[in-house]
Write an enzyme that holds these catalytic residues in place. Structure first.
Site, PDB file in Angstrom:
ATOM      1  N   ASP A 151       0.454   0.554  -4.390  1.00  0.00           N
ATOM      2  CA  ASP A 151      -0.209  -0.738  -4.561  1.00  0.00           C
ATOM      3  C   ASP A 151      -0.771  -0.856  -5.965  1.00  0.00           C
ATOM      4  O   ASP A 151      -1.745  -1.570  -6.198  1.00  0.00           O
ATOM      5  CB  ASP A 151      -1.310  -0.936  -3.508  1.00  0.00           C
ATOM      6  CG  ASP A 151      -2.298   0.219  -3.478  1.00  0.00           C
ATOM      7  OD1 ASP A 151      -2.101   1.179  -4.236  1.00  0.00           O
ATOM      8  OD2 ASP A 151      -3.268   0.160  -2.709  1.00  0.00           O
ATOM      9  N   LYS A 199       0.827  -1.196   0.000  1.00  0.00           N
ATOM     10  CA  LYS A 199       0.000   0.000   0.000  1.00  0.00           C
ATOM     11  C   LYS A 199       0.868   1.255   0.000  1.00  0.00           C
ATOM     12  O   LYS A 199       1.925   1.291   0.638  1.00  0.00           O
ATOM     13  CB  LYS A 199      -0.903  -0.015   1.232  1.00  0.00           C
ATOM     14  CG  LYS A 199      -1.727   1.242   1.463  1.00  0.00           C
ATOM     15  CD  LYS A 199      -2.538   1.107   2.726  1.00  0.00           C
ATOM     16  CE  LYS A 199      -3.207   2.424   3.102  1.00  0.00           C
ATOM     17  NZ  LYS A 199      -2.225   3.444   3.538  1.00  0.00           N
ATOM     18  N   LYS A 243       8.210   9.634  -8.018  1.00  0.00           N
ATOM     19  CA  LYS A 243       8.689  10.455  -6.895  1.00  0.00           C
ATOM     20  C   LYS A 243      10.195  10.305  -6.697  1.00  0.00           C
ATOM     21  O   LYS A 243      10.827  11.131  -6.038  1.00  0.00           O
ATOM     22  CB  LYS A 243       7.908  10.024  -5.639  1.00  0.00           C
ATOM     23  CG  LYS A 243       8.009  10.981  -4.483  1.00  0.00           C
ATOM     24  CD  LYS A 243       6.884  10.755  -3.475  1.00  0.00           C
ATOM     25  CE  LYS A 243       7.139   9.542  -2.604  1.00  0.00           C
ATOM     26  NZ  LYS A 243       6.518   8.314  -3.022  1.00  0.00           N
ATOM     27  N   LYS A 303       7.525   1.113   2.052  1.00  0.00           N
ATOM     28  CA  LYS A 303       8.245   0.201   1.140  1.00  0.00           C
ATOM     29  C   LYS A 303       9.661   0.663   0.872  1.00  0.00           C
ATOM     30  O   LYS A 303      10.587  -0.147   0.846  1.00  0.00           O
ATOM     31  CB  LYS A 303       7.490   0.082  -0.190  1.00  0.00           C
ATOM     32  CG  LYS A 303       6.201  -0.678  -0.119  1.00  0.00           C
ATOM     33  CD  LYS A 303       5.551  -0.772  -1.470  1.00  0.00           C
ATOM     34  CE  LYS A 303       5.343   0.566  -2.126  1.00  0.00           C
ATOM     35  NZ  LYS A 303       4.500   1.489  -1.333  1.00  0.00           N
TER      36      LYS A 303
END
Length: 298
Positions: free
Chosen positions: A158, A40, A71, A45
């Site tokens: 996700d 998610k 990003k 992560k």
């Protein structure tokens, strides 16, 4: 060359209605162990990937981390600053990849971890799968994968569309990062389904879930047991991990404390376990409506 790439429709065995950039067999990553990290959005992560990369390097392995997010902050704590993306540098040479040098897009980070930010196409154009494909192609052209032991793909949020599922074409094992809450587990279920679809045509297999930012793991464990998943590691919601991000460093560079040392040891344990090899999981994801019933609260 433009960023807009024409996707190739696979046979239904790749997932009914799947649209995906076809992987050229020559672009397959060689002998390195390859992991793709999903979860998610905002679940940690990139922090997990970077600390896992650092742990692999601490065990003496040559590591490459590839960030797959526009990003481009996946490797931020390894390199101490935002690095230009593959798409950025390709655009500067009008997509004549032969004009690029490795040092234009690949940078050394903490403890020798090599870092690449694939980036992404401009909003509303192109395909994330094209970006991942171009990145791997460049790495292969410059023989940068020849001396690599471990490759970690840190993948955007996700999103499990064909484009951002592209790292699953290269990975040997897929890892899901989740917290002990409904939204994380809901996203994990969708990701498990995507991994299962790709496993029909590629070598990728599900490794398990990494519990992150959670004091407890009861809901993750209950759901995992129901679908045939397994928990690989557990990282608590530590302020030291949050502060490491602010300090632009990995957890292994923070001042030692009992909780920091425990988290470091958990990363080292996870890295060693993944290096030794984990058996694949054939999890059976739930239907969306069934998750609401299963995890619903009174």
């Amino acid at each position: 060359m433009t960023l807009i790439d024409t996707p190739t429709r696979f046979t239904p065995s790749d997932g009914e209605g799947s649209v995906q950039v076809r992987l050229d067999p020559q672009d397959r990553i060689g002998t390195a162990k390859v992991f793709a990290v999903y979860g998610k959005g905002g679940i940690g992560k990139s922090t997990t990937s970077s600390n896992l990369s650092a742990a692999f390097s601490k065990l003496g392995h040559r590591v490459l981390q590839i960030g797959c997010d526009p990003k481009h902050d996946s490797t931020f704590t390894l390199t101490k600053k935002l690095m230009p993306t593959v798409i950025d540098v390709l655009e500067q040479v009008e997509f004549h990849s032969e004009e690029l040098r490795p040092e234009d897009y690949m940078f050394e980070g903490y403890n020798g971890v090599m870092c690449v930010e694939a980036g992404g196409p401009p909003a509303g154009t192109g395909c994330g799968g094209y970006v991942v494909g171009q990145t791997v192609k460049l790495l292969k052209q410059h023989h940068l994968l020849d001396d690599t032991d471990v490759v970690i793909f840190d993948v955007l949020g996700d999103v499990v569309c064909g484009g951002f599922a592209a790292p699953l074409q290269h990975a040997e094992r897929a890892l899901v990062v989740a917290a002990n809450d409904f939204d994380s587990i809901f996203a994990m279920n969708r990701i498990v389904a995507a991994i299962g679809a790709k496993a029909k045509n590629y070598n990728v297999r599900l490794a398990g879930v990494i519990a992150n930012r959670s004091a407890a793991t009861d809901e993750i464990d209950r759901f995992s047991q129901a679908i045939g998943m397994r928990r690989l590691a557990h990282f608590r919601d530590l302020d030291a991990i949050r502060r490491s991000r602010l300090k632009k460093c990995t957890l292994f560079e923070m001042e030692p404390s009992p909780e920091v040392i425990a988290a470091q040891q958990e990363y080292l344990r996870l890295a060693q376990m993944l290096w030794d090899g984990v058996d694949p999981i054939a999890a059976a994801p739930m239907k969306d409506r069934d998750i609401f019933d299963f995890l619903g609260f009174e």
